[in-house]
Design a protein around this motif. Sequence first.
Motif, mmCIF file in Angstrom:
data_model
loop_
_atom_site.group_PDB
_atom_site.id
_atom_site.type_symbol
_atom_site.label_atom_id
_atom_site.label_comp_id
_atom_site.label_asym_id
_atom_site.label_seq_id
_atom_site.Cartn_x
_atom_site.Cartn_y
_atom_site.Cartn_z
ATOM 1 N N ILE A 130 -3.793 -15.875 23.030
ATOM 2 C CA ILE A 130 -3.675 -17.204 22.674
ATOM 3 C C ILE A 130 -2.496 -18.015 22.734
ATOM 4 O O ILE A 130 -2.113 -19.045 22.916
ATOM 5 C CB ILE A 130 -4.156 -17.117 21.184
ATOM 6 C CG1 ILE A 130 -5.723 -16.677 21.077
ATOM 7 C CG2 ILE A 130 -4.138 -18.528 20.436
ATOM 8 C CD1 ILE A 130 -6.444 -17.658 21.798
ATOM 9 N N GLY A 131 -0.910 -16.983 22.398
ATOM 10 C CA GLY A 131 0.302 -17.668 22.572
ATOM 11 C C GLY A 131 0.367 -18.161 23.991
ATOM 12 O O GLY A 131 1.070 -19.216 23.932
ATOM 13 N N PHE B 74 8.616 -17.949 33.981
ATOM 14 C CA PHE B 74 8.592 -18.770 32.956
ATOM 15 C C PHE B 74 10.100 -18.557 32.337
ATOM 16 O O PHE B 74 10.288 -17.542 31.654
ATOM 17 C CB PHE B 74 7.610 -18.634 32.108
ATOM 18 C CG PHE B 74 7.243 -19.397 30.938
ATOM 19 C CD1 PHE B 74 6.497 -20.564 30.877
ATOM 20 C CD2 PHE B 74 8.169 -19.283 29.776
ATOM 21 C CE1 PHE B 74 6.453 -21.329 30.020
ATOM 22 C CE2 PHE B 74 8.181 -20.220 28.822
ATOM 23 C CZ PHE B 74 7.165 -21.101 28.890
ATOM 24 N N THR C 291 10.521 -24.187 30.284
ATOM 25 C CA THR C 291 9.050 -24.132 30.397
ATOM 26 C C THR C 291 8.706 -24.536 31.942
ATOM 27 O O THR C 291 7.730 -24.269 32.310
ATOM 28 C CB THR C 291 8.390 -25.219 29.627
ATOM 29 O OG1 THR C 291 9.107 -26.288 29.542
ATOM 30 C CG2 THR C 291 8.497 -24.491 28.186
ATOM 31 N N HIS D 158 -1.428 -21.439 24.308
ATOM 32 C CA HIS D 158 -0.597 -22.408 23.643
ATOM 33 C C HIS D 158 0.714 -22.999 24.314
ATOM 34 O O HIS D 158 1.235 -24.124 24.065
ATOM 35 C CB HIS D 158 -0.012 -21.800 22.150
ATOM 36 C CG HIS D 158 -0.893 -21.908 21.219
ATOM 37 N ND1 HIS D 158 -1.005 -21.607 19.875
ATOM 38 C CD2 HIS D 158 -2.247 -22.204 21.324
ATOM 39 C CE1 HIS D 158 -2.127 -21.879 19.283
ATOM 40 N NE2 HIS D 158 -2.862 -22.095 20.173
ATOM 41 N N LEU D 159 1.386 -22.105 25.139
ATOM 42 C CA LEU D 159 2.201 -22.585 26.200
ATOM 43 C C LEU D 159 2.055 -23.636 26.997
ATOM 44 O O LEU D 159 2.789 -24.257 27.831
ATOM 45 C CB LEU D 159 2.992 -21.560 26.784
ATOM 46 C CG LEU D 159 3.793 -20.424 25.893
ATOM 47 C CD1 LEU D 159 4.298 -19.329 26.822
ATOM 48 C CD2 LEU D 159 4.761 -20.950 25.141
#
Lengths: 400, 194
Positions: A190-191, A386, A257, A194-195
């Motif tokens: 999930i993390g 990343f 990012t 979210h990115l």
Amino acid sequence: MSVVITGIGVRSPLGCSVKEAMENIQKGTRCVAEIENLDTTGFTQKAAGEIRRKGKVVKTEPWVDRKAKFLDEAIGDLISEFGHTTKYTPGEIALNVGSGVDYVDIETLYKKREFEYPPGEDISAHYKSVKLINQIAAKYEIEGGTNIFTAACAASSQAIGTSYRMIKKGYRKAVITGGSDSMINYVNYIGFQHLGAMASGFEAPYACKPFDKNRNGTILGEGAIVLFLEHESKAAKKDILAQIIGYGTTMDAYAVTDPDPEATSLANAIEKALEDAAITPEMIDCVHLHGTATPKNAPSEYKALKQVFGSKTESLPVYSLKGQTGHLIGSCGALEMLSAIYSLEHQVVLPTVNFTEQDPEAPLYIIKDKPLEIKIKYLLKLNSSFGGENTALVLKRFVK
Amino acid sequence: MEIIYKRYLPNQEIPVYDHVSRRKLVKYYTRDTMAAVVCMGLLFKDKKPASDTPFYFSTSETQMLDYYKDACKVFDQNNIPFSSFHFIEKAVPAISPLSHFKSMRNMAHCFISIEYGLKGDNAALLGPASGLLVSALLSDYKGEVIIGAAKLHADGTAEAGMAKITPQEASLDPMLDSNREAIIFFRKHGLNQQ
């Protein structure tokens, strides 16, 4: 004399043996599907490349840190099946692995509200990578040092590149190197979503579309892949799978990012690797790109190639494995060494799975439908993270 | 070798804003990243490093469980059991998006590289001093390279160190073959220099 790869241990979406993994690479088997090892009720994206054995997902209990378990197994396979470690003393062999973020067993954390040790274990709901990897090194009596690389998607490539340097410069005789990562758990999956880097809107096996015009993100995979590196002078010719002859790593220093849209640092990593390998850009026969299927990745890699290869870029065959397996993050570079070895051994550039439509912003020469048979002597392997770390490895075919 | 080592107690303010130009990024920093940024600022207070200077950085085990305490409280307050559905519906909104950045191991390496425009040979590492020193000694760079390490303790204490070191100096250091944490290299040398 070069640094050579003489053994592989693998736990991956492609399979849990070298034979099985290579067969699936050849077939272009789609190994991404809806997650089975985790209840994903409520998830808006449920696709991932989970570790499979003979096509079936290898399931584990929530208190198992999959990246540690499968690294242990992959190293065990490498040692038992190839047996090269017996040529060296424990102190002559190092362990260099790429790894990802720690595994937090959030289910146990919620249920217990404290970090009780699972039965028979001396670790808690927070699985700390250093301790676990040091335990694995001790189990297999690897005493030449344990180094953990953490440059996200470039972690295992930095581990392999540093291992190459260690042997080339005589610091260690042999290195077990590669990577192990799994983000297919509640917190990390999930993390990652979210990115903003995850694909959406496609059926799971088709969701990760490297270089495709309609790509909209990547899909997570998991796996532990280790290689045995040693000096060519110490290896039996029959065991040599490929040579590593060049390595370069640079940093974008652009943004957390996004890749540098001009890709100057990635181009610089390629130039460093070519210089290290003492070859010219004209000598590279194909490129295995990072190919994440995120919107910004393909144009960035195209621009980097353009800076180094110039007018040759549009006719230089390129490939990405991630359409088949998803993105293994801390171990992607290590898994992709298998497809690089496959290309060198079989003299083919395979079709990139899920690539169907050319992106005008990244007019790369991507193979579709059937393998391209060409003479491949030198292969370039790229990865980028990343965070901005870039790696370039030059591999050479070993003629037995 | 030139070395800077700093240690900040749990409630001690870290003067990170004195050493950054991209102030908006500080919200993504952990305390150990802040400490490393301060050390870097002090190490290069007179002259910024050349952009091709190699930079190798090692973090330590992160106490990431703290990031999920608020999510636990949601379950407590609503008296609901753990399930995938409840995790998505109740817990995820309580987890700060910043925690995803803070749990990633290479962020300090990335932030410092951005701040100083470091684009050369590099490695992001975790744990032992050996990996850091080996990376430095294997460098082909002519001149000093930059190495650093940081550690965030469970109580909030943050420590960090940064050094300019030649490959030759790295090859002679007794911690070259050490599995002890990289931060110990800086603690030991830093305290000796004070």
